[in-house]
Design an enzyme around this catalytic site. Structure first.
Site, PDB file in Angstrom:
ATOM      1  N   TYR A 162      13.375   3.283 -14.761  1.00 28.23           N
ATOM      2  CA  TYR A 162      12.247   2.247 -14.510  1.00 28.23           C
ATOM      3  C   TYR A 162      12.422   0.955 -15.453  1.00 28.23           C
ATOM      4  O   TYR A 162      12.311  -0.035 -15.143  1.00 28.23           O
ATOM      5  CB  TYR A 162      10.765   2.985 -15.125  1.00 28.23           C
ATOM      6  CG  TYR A 162       9.868   1.913 -15.274  1.00 28.23           C
ATOM      7  CD1 TYR A 162       9.280   1.330 -14.218  1.00 28.23           C
ATOM      8  CD2 TYR A 162       8.888   1.906 -16.495  1.00 28.23           C
ATOM      9  CE1 TYR A 162       8.244   0.463 -14.359  1.00 28.23           C
ATOM     10  CE2 TYR A 162       8.065   0.980 -16.752  1.00 28.23           C
ATOM     11  CZ  TYR A 162       7.468   0.316 -15.717  1.00 28.23           C
ATOM     12  OH  TYR A 162       6.599  -0.558 -15.891  1.00 28.23           O
ATOM     13  N   LEU A 190       0.982  -1.148  -0.079  1.00 21.96           N
ATOM     14  CA  LEU A 190      -0.141  -0.153  -0.067  1.00 21.96           C
ATOM     15  C   LEU A 190       1.017   1.204  -0.127  1.00 21.96           C
ATOM     16  O   LEU A 190       0.849   2.174   1.012  1.00 21.96           O
ATOM     17  CB  LEU A 190      -1.052  -0.055   1.141  1.00 21.96           C
ATOM     18  CG  LEU A 190      -2.030  -1.355   1.256  1.00 21.96           C
ATOM     19  CD1 LEU A 190      -2.871  -1.049   2.383  1.00 21.96           C
ATOM     20  CD2 LEU A 190      -2.650  -1.379  -0.044  1.00 21.96           C
ATOM     21  N   THR A 233       6.954  -5.068 -18.928  1.00 18.57           N
ATOM     22  CA  THR A 233       6.594  -4.191 -19.623  1.00 18.57           C
ATOM     23  C   THR A 233       7.226  -4.087 -21.008  1.00 18.57           C
ATOM     24  O   THR A 233       8.383  -4.617 -21.112  1.00 18.57           O
ATOM     25  CB  THR A 233       6.865  -2.828 -19.143  1.00 18.57           C
ATOM     26  OG1 THR A 233       6.436  -1.662 -19.998  1.00 18.57           O
ATOM     27  CG2 THR A 233       8.373  -2.770 -18.557  1.00 18.57           C
ATOM     28  N   ASP A 234       6.557  -3.446 -22.128  1.00 18.57           N
ATOM     29  CA  ASP A 234       7.141  -3.463 -23.459  1.00 18.57           C
ATOM     30  C   ASP A 234       8.378  -2.495 -23.485  1.00 18.57           C
ATOM     31  O   ASP A 234       9.381  -2.346 -24.163  1.00 18.57           O
ATOM     32  CB  ASP A 234       6.225  -2.994 -24.667  1.00 18.57           C
ATOM     33  CG  ASP A 234       5.467  -1.484 -24.102  1.00 18.57           C
ATOM     34  OD1 ASP A 234       5.842  -1.034 -23.216  1.00 18.57           O
ATOM     35  OD2 ASP A 234       4.799  -0.951 -25.121  1.00 18.57           O
ATOM     36  N   GLU A 235       8.370  -1.560 -22.278  1.00 23.46           N
ATOM     37  CA  GLU A 235       9.575  -0.503 -22.118  1.00 23.46           C
ATOM     38  C   GLU A 235      10.932  -1.142 -22.189  1.00 23.46           C
ATOM     39  O   GLU A 235      11.898  -0.507 -22.302  1.00 23.46           O
ATOM     40  CB  GLU A 235       9.312   0.387 -21.071  1.00 23.46           C
ATOM     41  CG  GLU A 235       7.935   1.058 -21.194  1.00 23.46           C
ATOM     42  CD  GLU A 235       7.443   2.126 -20.338  1.00 23.46           C
ATOM     43  OE1 GLU A 235       8.579   2.975 -19.815  1.00 23.46           O
ATOM     44  OE2 GLU A 235       6.520   2.365 -20.141  1.00 23.46           O
ATOM     45  N   LYS A 267      13.029  -3.123 -14.531  1.00 28.11           N
ATOM     46  CA  LYS A 267      12.264  -3.865 -15.052  1.00 28.11           C
ATOM     47  C   LYS A 267      12.833  -5.092 -15.873  1.00 28.11           C
ATOM     48  O   LYS A 267      12.719  -6.286 -15.890  1.00 28.11           O
ATOM     49  CB  LYS A 267      10.722  -3.570 -15.761  1.00 28.11           C
ATOM     50  CG  LYS A 267       9.781  -2.590 -14.987  1.00 28.11           C
ATOM     51  CD  LYS A 267       9.192  -3.461 -14.023  1.00 28.11           C
ATOM     52  CE  LYS A 267       8.235  -4.276 -14.349  1.00 28.11           C
ATOM     53  NZ  LYS A 267       7.624  -5.111 -13.344  1.00 28.11           N
TER      54      LYS A 267
HETATM   55  P1  NAD Z   1       0.723   0.544  -9.803  1.00 22.37           P
HETATM   56  O1  NAD Z   1       1.950   1.460  -9.590  1.00 22.37           O
HETATM   57  O2  NAD Z   1      -0.472   1.254  -9.898  1.00 22.37           O
HETATM   58  O3  NAD Z   1       0.527  -0.477  -8.559  1.00 22.37           O
HETATM   59  C1  NAD Z   1       1.843  -1.160  -7.977  1.00 22.37           C
HETATM   60  C2  NAD Z   1       1.333  -1.809  -6.748  1.00 22.37           C
HETATM   61  O4  NAD Z   1       2.400  -2.409  -6.163  1.00 22.37           O
HETATM   62  C3  NAD Z   1       0.744  -0.772  -5.703  1.00 22.37           C
HETATM   63  O5  NAD Z   1      -0.550  -1.426  -5.201  1.00 22.37           O
HETATM   64  C4  NAD Z   1       1.848  -0.604  -4.729  1.00 22.37           C
HETATM   65  O6  NAD Z   1       1.183  -0.555  -3.237  1.00 22.37           O
HETATM   66  C5  NAD Z   1       2.504  -2.007  -4.839  1.00 22.37           C
HETATM   67  N1  NAD Z   1       3.807  -1.982  -4.475  1.00 22.37           N
HETATM   68  C6  NAD Z   1       4.992  -1.103  -4.777  1.00 22.37           C
HETATM   69  N2  NAD Z   1       6.086  -1.602  -3.825  1.00 22.37           N
HETATM   70  C7  NAD Z   1       5.646  -2.454  -3.246  1.00 22.37           C
HETATM   71  C8  NAD Z   1       6.512  -3.286  -2.288  1.00 22.37           C
HETATM   72  N3  NAD Z   1       7.690  -3.083  -1.949  1.00 22.37           N
HETATM   73  N4  NAD Z   1       5.955  -4.447  -1.686  1.00 22.37           N
HETATM   74  C9  NAD Z   1       4.538  -4.787  -1.994  1.00 22.37           C
HETATM   75  N5  NAD Z   1       3.833  -4.045  -2.968  1.00 22.37           N
HETATM   76  C10 NAD Z   1       4.531  -2.910  -3.162  1.00 22.37           C
HETATM   77  O7  NAD Z   1       1.229  -0.238 -11.112  1.00 22.37           O
HETATM   78  P2  NAD Z   1       0.507  -0.963 -12.291  1.00 22.37           P
HETATM   79  O8  NAD Z   1       0.405   0.066 -13.501  1.00 22.37           O
HETATM   80  O9  NAD Z   1      -0.824  -1.545 -11.873  1.00 22.37           O
HETATM   81  O10 NAD Z   1       1.569  -1.938 -12.815  1.00 22.37           O
HETATM   82  C11 NAD Z   1       1.533  -3.225 -12.268  1.00 22.37           C
HETATM   83  C12 NAD Z   1       2.585  -3.932 -13.007  1.00 22.37           C
HETATM   84  O11 NAD Z   1       2.383  -4.093 -14.320  1.00 22.37           O
HETATM   85  C13 NAD Z   1       4.000  -3.381 -12.751  1.00 22.37           C
HETATM   86  O12 NAD Z   1       5.053  -4.484 -12.399  1.00 22.37           O
HETATM   87  C14 NAD Z   1       4.372  -2.684 -14.141  1.00 22.37           C
HETATM   88  O13 NAD Z   1       5.799  -2.697 -14.361  1.00 22.37           O
HETATM   89  C15 NAD Z   1       3.667  -3.561 -15.142  1.00 22.37           C
HETATM   90  N6  NAD Z   1       2.982  -3.313 -16.409  1.00 22.37           N
HETATM   91  C16 NAD Z   1       2.251  -1.753 -16.161  1.00 22.37           C
HETATM   92  C17 NAD Z   1       1.912  -1.164 -17.354  1.00 22.37           C
HETATM   93  C18 NAD Z   1       1.035   0.001 -17.175  1.00 22.37           C
HETATM   94  O14 NAD Z   1       0.718   0.594 -18.181  1.00 22.37           O
HETATM   95  N7  NAD Z   1       0.608   0.472 -16.147  1.00 22.37           N
HETATM   96  C19 NAD Z   1       2.234  -1.700 -18.654  1.00 22.37           C
HETATM   97  C20 NAD Z   1       2.779  -3.020 -18.786  1.00 22.37           C
HETATM   98  C21 NAD Z   1       3.516  -3.422 -17.483  1.00 22.37           C
HETATM   99  P1  TYD Z   2       2.742   7.499 -18.844  1.00 19.79           P
HETATM  100  O1  TYD Z   2       1.370   7.560 -18.831  1.00 19.79           O
HETATM  101  O2  TYD Z   2       3.790   8.116 -17.802  1.00 19.79           O
HETATM  102  O3  TYD Z   2       3.339   6.213 -19.488  1.00 19.79           O
HETATM  103  P2  TYD Z   2       4.654   5.607 -20.009  1.00 19.79           P
HETATM  104  O4  TYD Z   2       5.903   6.855 -20.147  1.00 19.79           O
HETATM  105  O5  TYD Z   2       5.108   4.491 -19.305  1.00 19.79           O
HETATM  106  O6  TYD Z   2       4.413   5.376 -21.416  1.00 19.79           O
HETATM  107  O7  TYD Z   2       3.070   8.472 -20.282  1.00 19.79           O
HETATM  108  C1  TYD Z   2       2.440   8.150 -21.450  1.00 19.79           C
HETATM  109  C2  TYD Z   2       2.926   9.175 -22.813  1.00 19.79           C
HETATM  110  O8  TYD Z   2       2.580  10.571 -22.079  1.00 19.79           O
HETATM  111  C3  TYD Z   2       4.513   9.152 -22.720  1.00 19.79           C
HETATM  112  O9  TYD Z   2       4.922   9.398 -23.827  1.00 19.79           O
HETATM  113  C4  TYD Z   2       4.642  10.459 -21.681  1.00 19.79           C
HETATM  114  C5  TYD Z   2       3.563  11.341 -22.072  1.00 19.79           C
HETATM  115  N1  TYD Z   2       3.178  12.464 -20.844  1.00 19.79           N
HETATM  116  C6  TYD Z   2       2.982  13.666 -21.254  1.00 19.79           C
HETATM  117  O10 TYD Z   2       2.990  14.181 -22.272  1.00 19.79           O
HETATM  118  N2  TYD Z   2       2.381  14.448 -20.017  1.00 19.79           N
HETATM  119  C7  TYD Z   2       2.374  13.739 -18.658  1.00 19.79           C
HETATM  120  O11 TYD Z   2       2.085  14.668 -17.788  1.00 19.79           O
HETATM  121  C8  TYD Z   2       2.470  12.665 -18.671  1.00 19.79           C
HETATM  122  C9  TYD Z   2       2.483  11.745 -17.009  1.00 19.79           C
HETATM  123  C10 TYD Z   2       2.964  11.689 -19.795  1.00 19.79           C
END
Ligand code: NAD
Ligand code: TYD
Length: 350
Positions: free
Chosen positions: A156, A36, A131-133, A160
């Site tokens: 980041y 959390l 992630t694709d990143e 990953k």
């Molecule tokens: P988020 O930041 O919304 O959630 C992360 C969760 O992990 C939170 O509930 C946080 O409390 C918990 N957490 C963080 N540190 C912790 C710790 N040390 N111990 C236990 N819990 C901890 O992230 P998200 O966007 O839901 O992403 C989830 C996963 O999917 C990540 O591994 C991310 O790299 C991957 N991912 C995300 C996206 C995206 O677009 N959001 C895309 C591809 C992959």
């Molecule tokens: P984000 O949601 O942070 O995802 P990621 O960087 O993991 O792809 O950002 C999505 C795209 O939007 C990225 O190219 C950065 C851009 N961005 C803005 O232009 N303004 C903003 O305030 C944020 C948070 C992101």
């Protein structure tokens, strides 16, 4: 597999995965382990928190004793590992927490699984969500496939990538049954409003400037979060040990085009004159090292496991906007913590 540990289940994607698994598999015990942090929010799981097959354990994935105790207490058979620090901008201002949680935390989990499962890990599964990143940045052409070389370019994505390598190393060296998926950008309800879409929705709603980095020409490939959760369920149950699967919706948008579309939807929803929301668009200093383009080729997942996304972008974006407009209490609660300080540092002092 009956007792499943989901890490990060209180976060954006994790909460959708927990909901799907709890509702779809009443005979499984779903254990949600989450620290959390600012990004974790149990309000995301209000509708399922009282279900008898759901348990919440608050704690840190970096705490080896605690993690092992959760494996032992709940006799864990499978892990779906989502807990992470997930926001690129925060990784630029504070890389260490990404190294700690994303790399060290993943190894702590792998060690606990290994210790608890012992030598014979038949029937067990450690599923790492990535992630694709990790693949770096594309030019105007081409797509990331599962064989694209890793080329992470932000703290980041580097953290990953490192965790992906460690998961594969445990598969190779210790025969840990692992599976990995790398997904494109997710959008949908419950995303913390530091990410582009919920941040823009919130600012447009409040008639605040909508910050677009650089010229807004960066491209992301957007997938509705529930479609990601369904892919995770499929890969967890049907994926082949040691394999990687890319997940994406073939839905590329230039940031500025996406924000323009969002502004149009917001004008309609809020009864504004056309163009009123778009007048809030403000170009700000670019993100350091900003990757130009991500785009996923999900052919392997489609051909081998029969996955396809269900939600079309127009429908998903509309649903997402509606959810944020109808859940102003959720938004107010998540914005009430340290968010104001973060916003000030990220955008006002820029
Ligand atoms: P988020 O930041 O919304 O959630 C992360 C969760 O992990 C939170 O509930 C946080 O409390 C918990 N957490 C963080 N540190 C912790 C710790 N040390 N111990 C236990 N819990 C901890 O992230 P998200 O966007 O839901 O992403 C989830 C996963 O999917 C990540 O591994 C991310 O790299 C991957 N991912 C995300 C996206 C995206 O677009 N959001 C895309 C591809 C992959
Ligand atoms: P984000 O949601 O942070 O995802 P990621 O960087 O993991 O792809 O950002 C999505 C795209 O939007 C990225 O190219 C950065 C851009 N961005 C803005 O232009 N303004 C903003 O305030 C944020 C948070 C992101």
């Amino acid at each position: 597999m009956k007792n499943i540990l989901i890490t990060g289940g209180a976060g954006f994607i994790g909460s959708h995965v927990v909901r799907l698994m709890v509702n779809k598999y009443p005979d499984y015990k779903i254990v949600n382990l989450d620290l959390l942090t600012y990004a974790g929010n149990l309000e995301n799981l209000k509708d399922i928190e009282k279900k008898s097959n759901y348990v919440f354990e608050k704690g840190d994935i970096c705490d080896a004793d605690f993690v092992l105790s959760v494996f032992e207490k709940h006799q864990i058979d499978g892990v779906i590992h989502l807990a992470a620090e997930s926001h690129v901008d925060r990784s630029i201002s504070n890389p260490m927490s990404f190294i700690q949680t994303n790399i060290v935390g993943t190894v702590v989990l792998l060690n606990a699984a290994r210790k608890y499962w012992g030598e014979n890990m038949t029937g067990k599964r450690f599923y790492h969500i990535s992630t694709d990143e990790v693949y770096g940045s594309l030019g105007e052409e081409g797509f990331f496939t599962e064989t694209t070389s890793y080329d992470p370019r932000s703290p980041y994505s580097a953290s990953k990538a490192s965790s992906d390598h460690l998961v594969r190393a445990y598969n190779h060296t210790f025969h840990m049954p692992v599976v990995i998926s790398n997904c494109s950008n997710n959008y949908g309800p419950n995303q913390f409003p530091e990410k582009l879409l919920p941040l823009a929705i919130n600012n447009i709603k409040n008639m605040k400037p909508v910050p677009v980095y650089g010229k807004g020409e960066n491209i992301r490939d957007w997938l509705y979060v529930v479609d990601h959760a369904k892919a995770i369920d499929l890969i967890f149950h049907k994926g082949i040990d040691g394999e990687t699967y890319n997940i994406g919706g073939r839905n590329e948008w230039k940031n500025i085009d996406l924000i323009m579309l969002l502004c149009k939807i917001m004008d309609e929803k809020l009864g504004r004159t056309p163009g009123e929301s778009a007048s809030l668009i403000t170009y700000v200093k670019d993100r350091a090292g900003h990757d130009l383009r991500y785009a996923i080729d999900a052919t392997k997942l489609q051909d081998n496991l029969g996955w396809k996304h269900d939600v079309m972008f127009a429908e998903g974006l509309e649903k997402t906007v509606t959810w944020y407009l109808e859940n102003s209490e959720w938004l107010a609660n998540v914005l009430s913590g340290d968010y104001a300080k973060y916003y000030e540092q990220q955008y006002i002092q820029r």
